[in-house]
Design an enzyme around this catalytic site. Structure first.
Site, short mmCIF file in Angstrom:
data_model
loop_
_atom_site.label_atom_id
_atom_site.label_comp_id
_atom_site.label_asym_id
_atom_site.label_seq_id
_atom_site.Cartn_x
_atom_site.Cartn_y
_atom_site.Cartn_z
CG ASP A 92 34.62 -113.91 37.29
OD1 ASP A 92 34.52 -114.99 37.90
OD2 ASP A 92 33.66 -113.35 36.74
N GLY A 94 35.63 -116.81 34.91
CA GLY A 94 35.02 -116.87 33.59
C GLY A 94 33.64 -117.48 33.61
N GLY A 95 33.18 -117.93 34.76
CA GLY A 95 31.87 -118.56 34.86
C GLY A 95 30.75 -117.65 34.41
CG ASP A 271 33.58 -107.07 40.26
OD1 ASP A 271 33.42 -107.10 39.02
OD2 ASP A 271 33.03 -107.90 41.02
#
Length: 376
Positions: A92, A94-95, A271
Site C-alpha cells: 500500500d 501509505g495513503g 486484504d
C-alpha cells in the site's frame, strides 16, 4: 505481471483468474494477509507458506519507510530478502495510514506532509516519492498515492479529494514509467478508484483509470464509515467501468460475508487486518459461524474448532483448549487464533473459486453467507 481471466460465473459477475508475477502465481479470488511492517502479526513466514498457504502478502509503505527505513531495506536487497519471503508482495502507498493521522498531517497539491507517529519527525510524501520508496521496497505490486476521504464526507469535499487523487495518480504513474526496478524482478503499478459514496465521482474515477490501461486496478475508500449496502453499490458502479481483463483489488475489506458479496460483484483481490486482529481478541471465523473463544460455553467443548476441518488447528486443538489459552493469557492463543482465521479466509476464497469454476457459485454463496454470519 500477467492476468488471465479463466472462468466467469453464471448469474453473477464472479470470476476466477490467474495472476503471474516474477515471484510466483496467484489464483483469484485471493485474500492477502496483512504484514504491515514486514510481519503478519503472530504468524511467521514458514507458517504463512505451509499452514495458511498464502500466495501473496502485504507490506505498508508508510510504516516500512519509517521503520526499518529505506537504507536498511536497500542494503538487504529489498523486502523479499529482508523478511525471507519469496512469494509476491503488494505494498500500500501509505495513503490510508496518512488519512488516519488527520491530526498530524497536512494535504497540499505537492503531496502530503505528516509527522511520524513514532518520533514526531516531519516528512513529505509526494506521488513521485512514494513510487521511489516502493522501488526500494521492491514489492511486486505497488499502489498509487491517494487521499482516502471519510465515508460520510460531503460531495464538495469528496470532489476536491478526487481531483487531488487523480492529479497525484498522473504524476505517480509518470514516475513509475520513467524508473526501473532495483532487484531484478518486475514491478507493476495499480491506480486506486476513489470518489467516496457518490456514484458520479466513482464513475469519473473509474473512467480515468480504465483509460490508463494498466495491469491491475484497486478500489479504495470503502469500509470507512459508509453503510455496507452503499459499499456494495459503489463496487457495482465501479466494476461496470473497470476493465474485465484486469484484476480488481478491493482495499481493506473485510468480513467473510463482505468477501463473498464483493466476489459476486466482480472483485478478485482482498486484504484486511480482521482475521488477525479479531483473532488476537478471541474471535474465530469458521465455516459454521463466528465464535467468541472467551465464552464459557466452550469451557468443556472438546470438539474441533471447525467441523469442516478448514484450518490446520482443527485437527490439533479443541474449543475448550483454545478457550483455556485465552483465559490464561497465553501467547499461544494469539498464534492459534491468527493461524486459524487466516487459513479460514484462504479456504473461503478458494472455495469461492471452486464454485465459480464448477458453475454453482450463485447457489453456494447465499448458503455460505448464512453460515459465516451466524454467532455461535
Amino acid at each position: 505481471m500477467k492476468f488471465n481471466l479463466e472462468y466467469t460465473a453464471e448469474n453473477s459477475d464472479a470470476r476466477a483468474g490467474r495472476i503471474q508475477t516474477d515471484h510466483g502465481e496467484i489464483l483469484t479470488p485471493i485474500f492477502m494477509p496483512v504484514g504491515t511492517v514486514g510481519s503478519v502479526k503472530a504468524v511467521n513466514q514458514k507458517q504463512l507458506e505451509d499452514v495458511v498457504k498464502a500466495q501473496i502478502i502485504l507490506g505498508n509503505t508508510y510504516h516500512l519507510y519509517l521503520r526499518p527505513g529505506l537504507e536498511i531495506l536497500q542494503e538487504a536487497g529489498g523486502l523479499h530478502k529482508f523478511i525471507h519471503w519469496d512469494r509476491p508482495i503488494l505494498t500500500d502507498s501509505g495513503g490510508f495510514q496518512v488519512f488516519s493521522l488527520s491530526s498530524i498531517r497536512k494535504l497540499k497539491d505537492e503531496g502530503v506532509e505528516f509527522r511520524s507517529h513514532i518520533d514526531g519527525s516531519k516528512h513529505l510524501f509526494t506521488p513521485e516519492r512514494v513510487v521511489d520508496i516502493q522501488r526500494i521496497i521492491g514489492s511486486d505490486i505497488m499502489m498509487a498515492l491517494d487521499e482516502c476521504p471519510p465515508g460520510k464526507s460531503d460531495y464538495s469535499y469528496a470532489k476536491k479529494s478526487l481531483e487531488l487523487t487523480n492529479a497525484w495518480l498522473r504524476r505517480g504513474y509518470a514516475r513509475f514509467k520513467e524508473t526501473e526496478p532495483l532487484y531484478g524482478h518486475s514491478q507493476t503499478f495499480f491506480p486506486i478508484v476513489q470518489g467516496c459514496v457518490y456514484p458520479e465521482l466513482r464513475r469519473e474515477a473509474a473512467k480515468v483509470i480504465a483509460d490508463m490501461d494498466v495491469e491491475g486496478n484497486a478500489i479504495g475508500g470503502l469500509a470507512v464509515g459508509e453503510p455496507t449496502e452503499v459499499m456494495y453499490e459503489m463496487i457495482e458502479v465501479v466494476n461496470q467501468i473497470l476493465p474485465k481483463n484486469r484484476p480488481r483489488y478491493l482495499m481493506g475489506v473485510g468480513t467473510p460475508a463482505n468477501l463473498l458479496e464483493a466476489i459476486d460483484r466482480g472483485v478478485d483481490m482482498f486484504d484486511c487486518v480482521m482475521p488477525t486482529r479479531n483473532g488476537r481478541n478471541g474471535m474465530l471465523f469458521t465455516s459454521e459461524g463466528i465464535m467468541n473463544m472467551r465464552n464459557k460455553k466452550w469451557e468443556n467443548d472438546f470438539s474441533p474448532l471447525d467441523p469442516d476441518g478448514t484450518a490446520w488447528v482443527d485437527t490439533y486443538f479443541s474449543k475448550a483448549y483454545v478457550r483455556h489459552l485465552f483465559i490464561a493469557g497465553e501467547i499461544l492463543a494469539l498464534e492459534i487464533a491468527s493461524l486459524h482465521n487466516l487459513t479460514f479466509y484462504l479456504w473461503l476464497v478458494g472455495e469461492a473459486r471452486k464454485h465459480i469454476i464448477t458453475g454453482d457459485f450463485d447457489k453456494w454463496k447465499p448458503q455460505m453467507i448464512e453460515k459465516v454470519t451466524r454467532r455461535l
